[in-house]
Design a protein around this motif. Structure first.
Motif, PDB file in Angstrom:
ATOM      1  N   LEU A   1      88.701   1.304  38.360  1.00  0.00           N
ATOM      2  CA  LEU A   1      89.176   0.490  37.229  1.00  0.00           C
ATOM      3  C   LEU A   1      89.846   1.390  36.195  1.00  0.00           C
ATOM      4  O   LEU A   1      89.470   2.561  36.055  1.00  0.00           O
ATOM      5  N   PRO A   2      90.813   0.853  35.450  1.00  0.00           N
ATOM      6  CA  PRO A   2      91.535   1.715  34.503  1.00  0.00           C
ATOM      7  C   PRO A   2      90.680   2.177  33.323  1.00  0.00           C
ATOM      8  O   PRO A   2      91.043   3.129  32.638  1.00  0.00           O
ATOM      9  N   SER A   3      89.568   1.504  33.058  1.00  0.00           N
ATOM     10  CA  SER A   3      88.652   1.949  31.999  1.00  0.00           C
ATOM     11  C   SER A   3      87.312   1.255  32.233  1.00  0.00           C
ATOM     12  O   SER A   3      87.150   0.540  33.222  1.00  0.00           O
ATOM     13  N   ARG A   4      86.399   1.449  31.295  1.00  0.00           N
ATOM     14  CA  ARG A   4      85.093   0.789  31.431  1.00  0.00           C
ATOM     15  C   ARG A   4      85.258  -0.694  31.077  1.00  0.00           C
ATOM     16  O   ARG A   4      85.817  -1.037  30.033  1.00  0.00           O
ATOM     17  N   PHE A   5      84.772  -1.582  31.949  1.00  0.00           N
ATOM     18  CA  PHE A   5      84.960  -3.023  31.764  1.00  0.00           C
ATOM     19  C   PHE A   5      83.660  -3.702  31.345  1.00  0.00           C
ATOM     20  O   PHE A   5      82.566  -3.237  31.658  1.00  0.00           O
ATOM     21  N   LYS A   6      83.839  -4.851  30.676  1.00  0.00           N
ATOM     22  CA  LYS A   6      82.687  -5.721  30.403  1.00  0.00           C
ATOM     23  C   LYS A   6      82.444  -6.600  31.625  1.00  0.00           C
ATOM     24  O   LYS A   6      83.389  -6.942  32.341  1.00  0.00           O
ATOM     25  N   ALA A   7      81.186  -7.001  31.825  1.00  0.00           N
ATOM     26  CA  ALA A   7      80.872  -7.989  32.866  1.00  0.00           C
ATOM     27  C   ALA A   7      80.043  -9.085  32.213  1.00  0.00           C
ATOM     28  O   ALA A   7      79.052  -8.798  31.533  1.00  0.00           O
ATOM     29  N   SER A   8      80.483 -10.329  32.383  1.00  0.00           N
ATOM     30  CA  SER A   8      79.816 -11.439  31.698  1.00  0.00           C
ATOM     31  C   SER A   8      79.053 -12.346  32.649  1.00  0.00           C
ATOM     32  O   SER A   8      78.347 -13.249  32.217  1.00  0.00           O
ATOM     33  N   ASN A   9      79.220 -12.111  33.955  1.00  0.00           N
ATOM     34  CA  ASN A   9      78.559 -12.980  34.917  1.00  0.00           C
ATOM     35  C   ASN A   9      78.211 -12.174  36.162  1.00  0.00           C
ATOM     36  O   ASN A   9      79.089 -11.570  36.768  1.00  0.00           O
ATOM     37  N   LEU A  10      76.937 -12.139  36.508  1.00  0.00           N
ATOM     38  CA  LEU A  10      76.484 -11.388  37.688  1.00  0.00           C
ATOM     39  C   LEU A  10      75.756 -12.371  38.587  1.00  0.00           C
ATOM     40  O   LEU A  10      74.873 -13.104  38.116  1.00  0.00           O
ATOM     41  N   HIS A  11      76.122 -12.394  39.852  1.00  0.00           N
ATOM     42  CA  HIS A  11      75.518 -13.384  40.750  1.00  0.00           C
ATOM     43  C   HIS A  11      75.181 -12.713  42.081  1.00  0.00           C
ATOM     44  O   HIS A  11      76.033 -12.080  42.689  1.00  0.00           O
ATOM     45  N   TRP A  12      73.930 -12.885  42.521  1.00  0.00           N
ATOM     46  CA  TRP A  12      73.514 -12.376  43.830  1.00  0.00           C
ATOM     47  C   TRP A  12      73.337 -13.552  44.774  1.00  0.00           C
ATOM     48  O   TRP A  12      72.566 -14.481  44.483  1.00  0.00           O
ATOM     49  N   GLY A  13      74.067 -13.501  45.893  1.00  0.00           N
ATOM     50  CA  GLY A  13      73.945 -14.570  46.881  1.00  0.00           C
ATOM     51  C   GLY A  13      73.761 -13.984  48.266  1.00  0.00           C
ATOM     52  O   GLY A  13      73.708 -12.775  48.458  1.00  0.00           O
ATOM     53  N   GLY A  14      73.695 -14.856  49.235  1.00  0.00           N
ATOM     54  CA  GLY A  14      73.479 -14.329  50.583  1.00  0.00           C
ATOM     55  C   GLY A  14      73.729 -15.382  51.640  1.00  0.00           C
ATOM     56  O   GLY A  14      74.508 -16.302  51.425  1.00  0.00           O
ATOM     57  N   GLY A  15      72.961 -15.249  52.699  1.00  0.00           N
ATOM     58  CA  GLY A  15      71.735 -14.512  52.867  1.00  0.00           C
ATOM     59  C   GLY A  15      70.698 -14.846  51.795  1.00  0.00           C
ATOM     60  O   GLY A  15      70.789 -15.810  51.066  1.00  0.00           O
ATOM     61  N   SER A  16      69.720 -13.982  51.762  1.00  0.00           N
ATOM     62  CA  SER A  16      68.634 -14.129  50.791  1.00  0.00           C
ATOM     63  C   SER A  16      68.527 -12.858  49.959  1.00  0.00           C
ATOM     64  O   SER A  16      67.990 -11.853  50.447  1.00  0.00           O
ATOM     65  N   PRO A  17      69.007 -12.886  48.710  1.00  0.00           N
ATOM     66  CA  PRO A  17      68.842 -11.700  47.861  1.00  0.00           C
ATOM     67  C   PRO A  17      67.377 -11.298  47.716  1.00  0.00           C
ATOM     68  O   PRO A  17      67.070 -10.138  47.442  1.00  0.00           O
ATOM     69  N   THR A  18      66.472 -12.252  47.944  1.00  0.00           N
ATOM     70  CA  THR A  18      65.052 -11.910  47.800  1.00  0.00           C
ATOM     71  C   THR A  18      64.537 -11.110  49.003  1.00  0.00           C
ATOM     72  O   THR A  18      63.353 -10.808  49.085  1.00  0.00           O
ATOM     73  N   MET A  19      65.435 -10.723  49.920  1.00  0.00           N
ATOM     74  CA  MET A  19      65.052  -9.753  50.953  1.00  0.00           C
ATOM     75  C   MET A  19      64.983  -8.348  50.338  1.00  0.00           C
ATOM     76  O   MET A  19      64.412  -7.431  50.921  1.00  0.00           O
ATOM     77  N   LEU A  20      65.591  -8.176  49.168  1.00  0.00           N
ATOM     78  CA  LEU A  20      65.440  -6.902  48.446  1.00  0.00           C
ATOM     79  C   LEU A  20      64.013  -6.819  47.923  1.00  0.00           C
ATOM     80  O   LEU A  20      63.380  -7.851  47.659  1.00  0.00           O
ATOM     81  N   LYS A  21      63.518  -5.607  47.740  1.00  0.00           N
ATOM     82  CA  LYS A  21      62.174  -5.453  47.162  1.00  0.00           C
ATOM     83  C   LYS A  21      62.246  -5.660  45.655  1.00  0.00           C
ATOM     84  O   LYS A  21      63.291  -5.410  45.036  1.00  0.00           O
ATOM     85  N   GLY A  22      61.130  -6.035  45.065  1.00  0.00           N
ATOM     86  CA  GLY A  22      61.085  -6.212  43.613  1.00  0.00           C
ATOM     87  C   GLY A  22      61.568  -4.958  42.893  1.00  0.00           C
ATOM     88  O   GLY A  22      62.342  -5.024  41.930  1.00  0.00           O
ATOM     89  N   SER A  23      61.159  -3.786  43.398  1.00  0.00           N
ATOM     90  CA  SER A  23      61.525  -2.532  42.720  1.00  0.00           C
ATOM     91  C   SER A  23      63.024  -2.224  42.845  1.00  0.00           C
ATOM     92  O   SER A  23      63.572  -1.449  42.065  1.00  0.00           O
ATOM     93  N   ASP A  24      63.699  -2.826  43.835  1.00  0.00           N
ATOM     94  CA  ASP A  24      65.145  -2.585  43.996  1.00  0.00           C
ATOM     95  C   ASP A  24      65.942  -3.117  42.810  1.00  0.00           C
ATOM     96  O   ASP A  24      66.999  -2.576  42.472  1.00  0.00           O
ATOM     97  N   TRP A  25      65.442  -4.192  42.194  1.00  0.00           N
ATOM     98  CA  TRP A  25      66.226  -4.840  41.134  1.00  0.00           C
ATOM     99  C   TRP A  25      66.431  -3.920  39.941  1.00  0.00           C
ATOM    100  O   TRP A  25      67.481  -3.925  39.317  1.00  0.00           O
TER     101      TRP A  25
END
Ligand code: SF4
Length: 448
Positions: free
Chosen positions: A93-117
């Motif tokens: 990216l040309p500089s540091r960007f803002k992010a206003s929306n983060l979405h985890w989908g899948g599959g099942s994102p809950t296959m990640l461990k709690g500590s991964d988050w």
């Protein structure tokens, strides 16, 4: 209405993008993606999507890109690659960007461990300015969640959870290979609320094997009792030529077009009577939810996650098969996990296909999105906005005349409004503006 559901029992795209994904081509690769990233405007916040393509077991109705794994190791390896992809994109990216929306989908994102988050969120905060009011949303499978897991999500800042339910009926759950008792779903929603994750979405389905109108009415009542802020009521899309595991579903047990229509109407009425606002084709939201507000302000959008209140114009997709969207076009990562992993680990992007948008694509994409979101579009306004003659859509208006005669739409002075009768057929209205539809690529799901 029986007549309409049979007459218009056609196969059309769901229009989560325009052009739709079957029209992406192989010419869009990492070099073009790098250039597109470089051209982004640093003052405009980004929307980020993360695909976690693993599940514990396969639901036979599933239409997602996912893989069944019984061990955590492949998920752990994938997470390392995903974190590297976050670094790669941020560095391009040309500089540091803002992010206003983060979405985890899948599959099942809950296959990640709690500590991964914690690790994921720390990496994102290192690379992006996450806005104070950012939506941080996770698709959650109640069958794999625990109270500790919910706490880990809450500690990571997650503030919206999409709960996959599909059906509360035990026999249907058996028929679709997804055993998830009502009590389990209710318990997980309780944990989420206790931990401050109080924006709850719920996914339900109609058109499932052996499902009847009475059953789905009961399921809608159970859902309403749990008071999700949003409900997505999807019609089961039986596409075994694309998703071979759907062959496990007994086709003879599937409701016909008229039964599907009745199921949608009956469950839809339940949500509306309970105070939910109908959103586009198949969503409902409580009046104080962002989605209702976006609908009323004319800022509702549609992307690969379906309807969204997110107004960020750029969506960056991370993970195998993830799709991104920019002003310049769409781009999709390679799907096979091995190839995705090899490319990212070698320090390259994993973009495999996409499409560069022409001005005609943008014009038609705008019309289709407004129809899918607002159920209405003023073509005079659109022609002025895109600086094209107001005779541009003469042939499309001609195509729409049968829908007007059947009261699916009102057509007056270049303004198209989908009627309440027409809501389930909105994809057919949008399809009139799809210049790619007749070229034979892709087979789609039923219109209703
Ligand atoms: S949990 Fe979701 S993504 Fe996984 S198989 Fe079931 S429906 Fe598909």
């Amino acid at each position: 209405m029986t007549k309409l559901s049979e007459k218009y029992d056609l196969m059309v795209p769901r229009y989560t993008s325009y052009p739709t994904a079957p029209h992406f081509r192989n010419g869009i690769k990492g070099d073009i993606y790098r250039q597109w990233l470089k051209e982004l405007n640093p003052t405009t916040p980004l929307s980020l999507y993360f695909h976690i393509p693993f599940c514990d077991e396969m639901c036979s109705f599933c239409g997602c890109y996912t893989k069944v794994v019984k061990r955590y190791d492949p998920v752990a390896d994938y997470l390392e690659v995903l974190l590297s992809e976050i670094d790669l994109v941020a560095q391009a990216l040309p500089s540091r960007f803002k992010a206003s929306n983060l979405h985890w989908g899948g599959g099942s994102p809950t296959m990640l461990k709690g500590s991964d988050w914690k690790r994921i969120i720390e990496r994102l905060f290192k690379r992006f300015d996450i806005t104070d009011n950012a939506t941080i949303a996770v698709e959650l499978d109640p069958r794999t969640a625990s109270i500790e897991y919910v706490k880990a999500l809450s500690d990571a800042g997650v503030n919206r959870a999409s709960i996959g339910v599909q059906s509360f009926d035990a026999d249907i759950q058996k028929a679709i290979n997804r055993i998830q008792p009502y009590e389990m779903t209710a318990k997980v929603i309780g944990w989420l609320r206790e931990h401050g994750i109080d924006q709850i979405n719920m996914d339900l389905m109609y058109g499932l094997p052996n499902q009847t109108t009475e059953m789905i009415e009961r399921e809608a009542e159970l859902a309403i009792g749990l008071q999700p802020a949003r409900v997505a009521l999807f019609g089961y899309a039986h596409v075994p030529w694309m998703k071979p595991h759907q062959k496990l579903i007994d086709e003879s047990a599937l409701p016909n077009a008229d039964e599907r229509w009745q199921q949608f109407e009956a469950s839809s009425s339940k949500f509306i009577e309970a105070g939910y606002e109908p959103i586009g084709l198949d969503h409902f939201s409580l009046p104080d939810d962002d989605m209702s507000e976006a609908l009323n302000e004319g800022t509702l959008h549609r992307n690969f996650q379906g309807y969204t209140a997110d107004s960020a114009p750029t969506l960056i997709g991370f993970g195998a098969s993830a799709i991104g969207q920019m002003h310049q076009g769409y781009m999709q990562n390679v799907s096979p996990l091995k190839q995705y992993s090899e490319r990212i680990t070698a320090g390259n992007f994993a973009i495999e296909r996409g499409i560069e948008l022409s001005q005609d694509d943008r014009l038609r994409g705008y019309v289709i999105e407004r129809i899918m979101c607002d159920l209405s579009v003023d073509l005079n306004f659109v022609c002025r906005k895109f600086d094209v003659p107001n005779t541009t859509f003469i042939s499309e208006i001609e195509k729409l005349k049968p829908l007007s005669e059947d009261r699916i739409i009102n057509l007056s002075d270049n303004i198209i409004t989908v009627t309440e009768i027409g809501r389930p057929f909105v994809r057919l209205v949008a399809a009139a503006f799809d210049a790619y539809l007749d070229n034979g690529k892709g087979r789609h799901s039923r219109a209703v």
